[in-house]
Design a protein around this motif. Sequence first.
Motif, PDB file in Angstrom:
ATOM      1  N   THR A   1     -26.491  47.410  25.555  1.00 16.31           N
ATOM      2  CA  THR A   1     -26.429  46.494  26.512  1.00 16.31           C
ATOM      3  C   THR A   1     -26.265  46.852  28.115  1.00 16.31           C
ATOM      4  OG1 THR A   1     -23.978  45.836  26.255  1.00 16.31           O
ATOM      5  CG2 THR A   1     -25.556  44.405  24.877  1.00 16.31           C
ATOM      6  N   PHE A   2     -26.213  48.020  28.154  1.00 13.18           N
ATOM      7  CA  PHE A   2     -25.924  48.588  29.531  1.00 13.18           C
ATOM      8  C   PHE A   2     -26.928  48.303  30.566  1.00 13.18           C
ATOM      9  CE2 PHE A   2     -28.116  52.057  27.394  1.00 13.18           C
ATOM     10  CZ  PHE A   2     -28.960  52.406  28.679  1.00 13.18           C
ATOM     11  N   LEU A   3     -28.052  48.125  30.410  1.00 18.50           N
ATOM     12  CA  LEU A   3     -29.139  47.758  31.047  1.00 18.50           C
ATOM     13  C   LEU A   3     -28.959  46.364  31.745  1.00 18.50           C
ATOM     14  CD1 LEU A   3     -32.348  49.095  29.407  1.00 18.50           C
ATOM     15  CD2 LEU A   3     -31.159  50.255  31.213  1.00 18.50           C
ATOM     16  N   ARG A   4     -29.132  46.149  33.032  1.00 20.67           N
ATOM     17  CA  ARG A   4     -28.593  44.973  33.702  1.00 20.67           C
ATOM     18  C   ARG A   4     -29.372  43.793  33.470  1.00 20.67           C
ATOM     19  NH1 ARG A   4     -28.053  45.653  40.205  1.00 20.67           N
ATOM     20  NH2 ARG A   4     -26.320  47.004  39.495  1.00 20.67           N
ATOM     21  N   ARG A   5     -30.724  44.064  33.148  1.00 17.07           N
ATOM     22  CA  ARG A   5     -31.718  42.876  32.588  1.00 17.07           C
ATOM     23  C   ARG A   5     -32.263  42.931  31.387  1.00 17.07           C
ATOM     24  NH1 ARG A   5     -29.488  39.495  36.041  1.00 17.07           N
ATOM     25  NH2 ARG A   5     -29.494  40.283  38.263  1.00 17.07           N
ATOM     26  N   TYR A   6     -31.523  43.323  30.337  1.00 18.25           N
ATOM     27  CA  TYR A   6     -31.821  43.575  28.909  1.00 18.25           C
ATOM     28  C   TYR A   6     -30.891  43.582  28.035  1.00 18.25           C
ATOM     29  CZ  TYR A   6     -35.433  45.628  25.810  1.00 18.25           C
ATOM     30  OH  TYR A   6     -36.526  45.566  25.002  1.00 18.25           O
ATOM     31  N   GLY A   7     -30.033  42.807  28.392  1.00 18.08           N
ATOM     32  CA  GLY A   7     -28.555  42.716  27.488  1.00 18.08           C
ATOM     33  C   GLY A   7     -29.156  41.696  26.261  1.00 18.08           C
ATOM     34  N   HIS A   8     -29.775  40.637  26.576  1.00 13.63           N
ATOM     35  CA  HIS A   8     -30.264  39.849  25.345  1.00 13.63           C
ATOM     36  C   HIS A   8     -31.073  40.783  24.238  1.00 13.63           C
ATOM     37  CE1 HIS A   8     -28.850  36.542  27.773  1.00 13.63           C
ATOM     38  NE2 HIS A   8     -29.442  35.890  27.048  1.00 13.63           N
ATOM     39  N   SER A   9     -32.084  41.627  24.735  1.00 10.59           N
ATOM     40  CA  SER A   9     -32.713  42.298  24.084  1.00 10.59           C
ATOM     41  C   SER A   9     -32.059  43.387  23.241  1.00 10.59           C
ATOM     42  CB  SER A   9     -33.953  42.924  24.728  1.00 10.59           C
ATOM     43  OG  SER A   9     -34.837  41.702  25.293  1.00 10.59           O
ATOM     44  N   GLY A  10     -31.135  44.006  23.871  1.00 13.16           N
ATOM     45  CA  GLY A  10     -30.316  44.982  23.342  1.00 13.16           C
ATOM     46  C   GLY A  10     -29.659  44.451  22.031  1.00 13.16           C
ATOM     47  N   LEU A  11     -29.115  43.375  22.173  1.00 14.43           N
ATOM     48  CA  LEU A  11     -28.207  42.691  21.213  1.00 14.43           C
ATOM     49  C   LEU A  11     -29.143  42.121  19.912  1.00 14.43           C
ATOM     50  CD1 LEU A  11     -25.204  41.005  23.021  1.00 14.43           C
ATOM     51  CD2 LEU A  11     -25.042  42.805  21.259  1.00 14.43           C
TER      52      LEU A  11
ATOM     53  N   GLY B   1     -24.953  47.896  35.528  1.00 14.25           N
ATOM     54  CA  GLY B   1     -23.968  47.283  36.304  1.00 14.25           C
ATOM     55  C   GLY B   1     -22.379  47.137  35.821  1.00 14.25           C
ATOM     56  N   TYR B   2     -21.603  46.816  36.587  1.00 12.57           N
ATOM     57  CA  TYR B   2     -20.372  46.566  36.254  1.00 12.57           C
ATOM     58  C   TYR B   2     -20.042  46.072  35.095  1.00 12.57           C
ATOM     59  CZ  TYR B   2     -15.109  46.601  36.800  1.00 12.57           C
ATOM     60  OH  TYR B   2     -13.714  46.879  36.529  1.00 12.57           O
ATOM     61  N   ILE B   3     -20.523  44.709  34.801  1.00  9.69           N
ATOM     62  CA  ILE B   3     -20.318  43.844  33.468  1.00  9.69           C
ATOM     63  C   ILE B   3     -21.033  44.382  32.469  1.00  9.69           C
ATOM     64  CG2 ILE B   3     -20.499  41.439  32.740  1.00  9.69           C
ATOM     65  CD1 ILE B   3     -18.431  41.776  34.496  1.00  9.69           C
ATOM     66  N   PRO B   4     -22.375  44.679  32.641  1.00 13.23           N
ATOM     67  CA  PRO B   4     -23.006  45.464  31.467  1.00 13.23           C
ATOM     68  C   PRO B   4     -22.633  46.505  30.852  1.00 13.23           C
ATOM     69  CG  PRO B   4     -24.592  44.754  32.944  1.00 13.23           C
ATOM     70  CD  PRO B   4     -23.348  44.467  33.798  1.00 13.23           C
ATOM     71  N   ASP B   5     -21.821  47.433  31.875  1.00 16.35           N
ATOM     72  CA  ASP B   5     -21.199  48.618  31.424  1.00 16.35           C
ATOM     73  C   ASP B   5     -19.915  48.207  30.523  1.00 16.35           C
ATOM     74  OD1 ASP B   5     -22.597  50.922  31.867  1.00 16.35           O
ATOM     75  OD2 ASP B   5     -21.880  50.912  34.054  1.00 16.35           O
ATOM     76  N   MET B   6     -19.239  47.192  30.963  1.00 18.68           N
ATOM     77  CA  MET B   6     -17.903  46.610  30.262  1.00 18.68           C
ATOM     78  C   MET B   6     -18.514  46.490  28.623  1.00 18.68           C
ATOM     79  SD  MET B   6     -15.249  47.066  31.811  1.00 18.68           S
ATOM     80  CE  MET B   6     -14.097  45.936  31.254  1.00 18.68           C
TER      81      MET B   6
ATOM     82  N   GLN C   1     -16.916  64.279  43.205  1.00 13.99           N
ATOM     83  CA  GLN C   1     -15.647  63.570  43.826  1.00 13.99           C
ATOM     84  C   GLN C   1     -14.419  63.739  42.648  1.00 13.99           C
ATOM     85  OE1 GLN C   1     -17.072  60.208  45.490  1.00 13.99           O
ATOM     86  NE2 GLN C   1     -17.149  61.039  47.486  1.00 13.99           N
ATOM     87  N   HIS C   2     -15.026  64.390  41.442  1.00 11.05           N
ATOM     88  CA  HIS C   2     -14.056  64.376  40.170  1.00 11.05           C
ATOM     89  C   HIS C   2     -13.689  63.258  39.605  1.00 11.05           C
ATOM     90  CE1 HIS C   2     -13.936  68.501  41.486  1.00 11.05           C
ATOM     91  NE2 HIS C   2     -12.963  68.221  42.450  1.00 11.05           N
ATOM     92  N   LYS C   3     -14.570  62.201  39.607  1.00  9.96           N
ATOM     93  CA  LYS C   3     -14.484  60.868  38.995  1.00  9.96           C
ATOM     94  C   LYS C   3     -15.141  60.940  37.581  1.00  9.96           C
ATOM     95  CE  LYS C   3     -14.529  58.263  43.440  1.00  9.96           C
ATOM     96  NZ  LYS C   3     -15.096  57.355  44.174  1.00  9.96           N
ATOM     97  N   TRP C   4     -14.827  59.768  36.949  1.00  8.60           N
ATOM     98  CA  TRP C   4     -15.647  59.507  35.683  1.00  8.60           C
ATOM     99  C   TRP C   4     -16.716  58.620  35.866  1.00  8.60           C
ATOM    100  CZ3 TRP C   4      -9.905  57.772  34.571  1.00  8.60           C
ATOM    101  CH2 TRP C   4      -9.197  58.607  34.422  1.00  8.60           C
ATOM    102  N   THR C   5     -17.719  59.005  35.023  1.00  9.69           N
ATOM    103  CA  THR C   5     -18.908  58.426  34.980  1.00  9.69           C
ATOM    104  C   THR C   5     -19.089  57.556  33.595  1.00  9.69           C
ATOM    105  OG1 THR C   5     -20.022  60.161  36.307  1.00  9.69           O
ATOM    106  CG2 THR C   5     -21.496  58.587  35.156  1.00  9.69           C
ATOM    107  N   MET C   6     -19.413  56.138  33.658  1.00  6.20           N
ATOM    108  CA  MET C   6     -19.323  55.544  32.501  1.00  6.20           C
ATOM    109  C   MET C   6     -20.432  55.815  31.343  1.00  6.20           C
ATOM    110  SD  MET C   6     -17.775  53.132  30.946  1.00  6.20           S
ATOM    111  CE  MET C   6     -16.770  51.713  31.855  1.00  6.20           C
ATOM    112  N   VAL C   7     -21.535  56.310  31.766  1.00  7.44           N
ATOM    113  CA  VAL C   7     -22.272  56.420  30.663  1.00  7.44           C
ATOM    114  C   VAL C   7     -21.599  57.768  29.936  1.00  7.44           C
ATOM    115  CG1 VAL C   7     -23.723  58.422  32.152  1.00  7.44           C
ATOM    116  CG2 VAL C   7     -24.870  57.037  30.141  1.00  7.44           C
ATOM    117  N   HIS C   8     -21.014  58.722  30.438  1.00  6.99           N
ATOM    118  CA  HIS C   8     -20.524  59.769  29.544  1.00  6.99           C
ATOM    119  C   HIS C   8     -19.453  59.173  28.752  1.00  6.99           C
ATOM    120  CE1 HIS C   8     -21.286  62.525  33.241  1.00  6.99           C
ATOM    121  NE2 HIS C   8     -22.416  62.148  32.755  1.00  6.99           N
TER     122      HIS C   8
END
Length: 504
Positions: free
Chosen positions: A78-88, A212-217, A271-278
């Motif tokens: 569901t990480f794609l911003r406009r494809y959550g319905h289809s992912g599930l 997006g922030y919510i899809p990644d959550m 910048q030594h930050k975490w990336t959500m996809v990882h």
Amino acid sequence: MMMRLVRRVGWFVFYASLIEFAVMLVFIVFVRYDAFYDGTKWNYTSYHGHSTPNLQTFYPMLQDVGVMMVIGFGFLMTFLRRYGHSGLGCTLYLTALTLQLALLADGVTTANDGYITLNVISVVQAAFTCAAVLISVGATLGTTSPTQLLLMALLEVPIYQINAYIGYRILAVVDHGGSIFIHTFGAYFGLGFSRSVLRRVPVKDHPREVSGYIPDMFSMIGTLFLWVYWPSFNGVVESGRSQGRAVINTYLSLSASTLAAFMFSASTHKQHKWTMVHIQNATLAGGVAVGAVAGLMIQPWGALLLGYFAGALSTLGYTHLQGWLQEKFGLHDTCGVHNLHGMPGLLSAMVSVGAAFFASEANYGKELYLQYPVMAPAINISSSLPLIPELEDVAPGEGRTAEKQAFYQALATLITLLMALTAGGASGLLLNYMPFDPMTWPQLYSDAPWWELPEEEEQMEEEPSNSELGKIINIQVGQLETINHPRNVKVGQLETITHHSAVD
């Protein structure tokens, strides 16, 4: 007549109805319960006994595997911003379809008196087939229509079963958690399919292939469910001490891959930050990497080491390899299944080759012949060792040497790669024609063509203007451009911060 029906109900309903009607017909004619569950054979087990697996033994772990399929894989997609319905939604209907198809395909090889008989192990094996199909879907998420996914599953299930039959039955390969026959096969079938099916549709830098922030959550929910239940996936078909080792090794490997994912994600970021996809994916790589050897004597430190390498390999795949493969070979991989399932699966296969090469009674005792049944002597060893209950059911083997077992482990991996890539590529070529409802560029990564959405969502689904195409960045591949106002742009492995020119 047929085209009039298609225009009325759509391609998906047309093909789904045909498939389900055919499946029901086969079930009516050829599928029955196992004799132990058959009420018409009330006294059968009194006279003949039964070999039906104990439901209470397998069902708790089967429930865990079911949660992984529907909730774990579903929310992970569901990480794609406009494809959550289809992912599930696609995860749910493909799981349901594949379950039925897999019961039939697997039952062909175990049919008794002309009938396919079902018990709890039948459902476990079908769930494994579901996992392979859902892994393949990840490579083409958002770029293939529901009709194409439906037919992809129809084509993939029998090929998966043939490959598994060759590996498990003919070559007698050990693959406890399916790293070779589930993860590797599913990943490379999906990659081959993606490469072929997208020949006519440009997907690179598509403006909707963003998170997006919510899809990644929501996607992270899937990761957490998969993380917690993965030991059941690797241990469900094991028993006794082997099952205990599978659970322990999987937890250790997952913990190590999680730490590695966080470390390498930060270390590869400017910048030594975490990336959500990882974090969504590479944290799970340990579960894949330990799968083929989960129940073996790899020792706790071996499970940790294997998980750490898998987490590092998966993260580096996102940061360095995935974009390169798309740029050089046009290999589009929406969810990065090559990084989570493909490469860790191959790593697990290589470890299984080494484990088989060094397998002996010195490090297993007589349990060696439970882990590698074909390495048992050609005589019944349990008759000479009556005081070891675990060996009572060990049948005479082939006397296969450790070196030969290692060779067969490697051979099965090579066969799996070739079958997956060839069958996946051929399936993609076939399903790229109009009767199979291929996607067009405006339909990519969008729920709107397939779902009834709230009015405000429908408006947001409208196509962006050409001027916006350069402003929205592909989340997975990492194509980097700047925009003219301050914001953070997530680009797979990178995040860039741009500022007003006035600030400079």
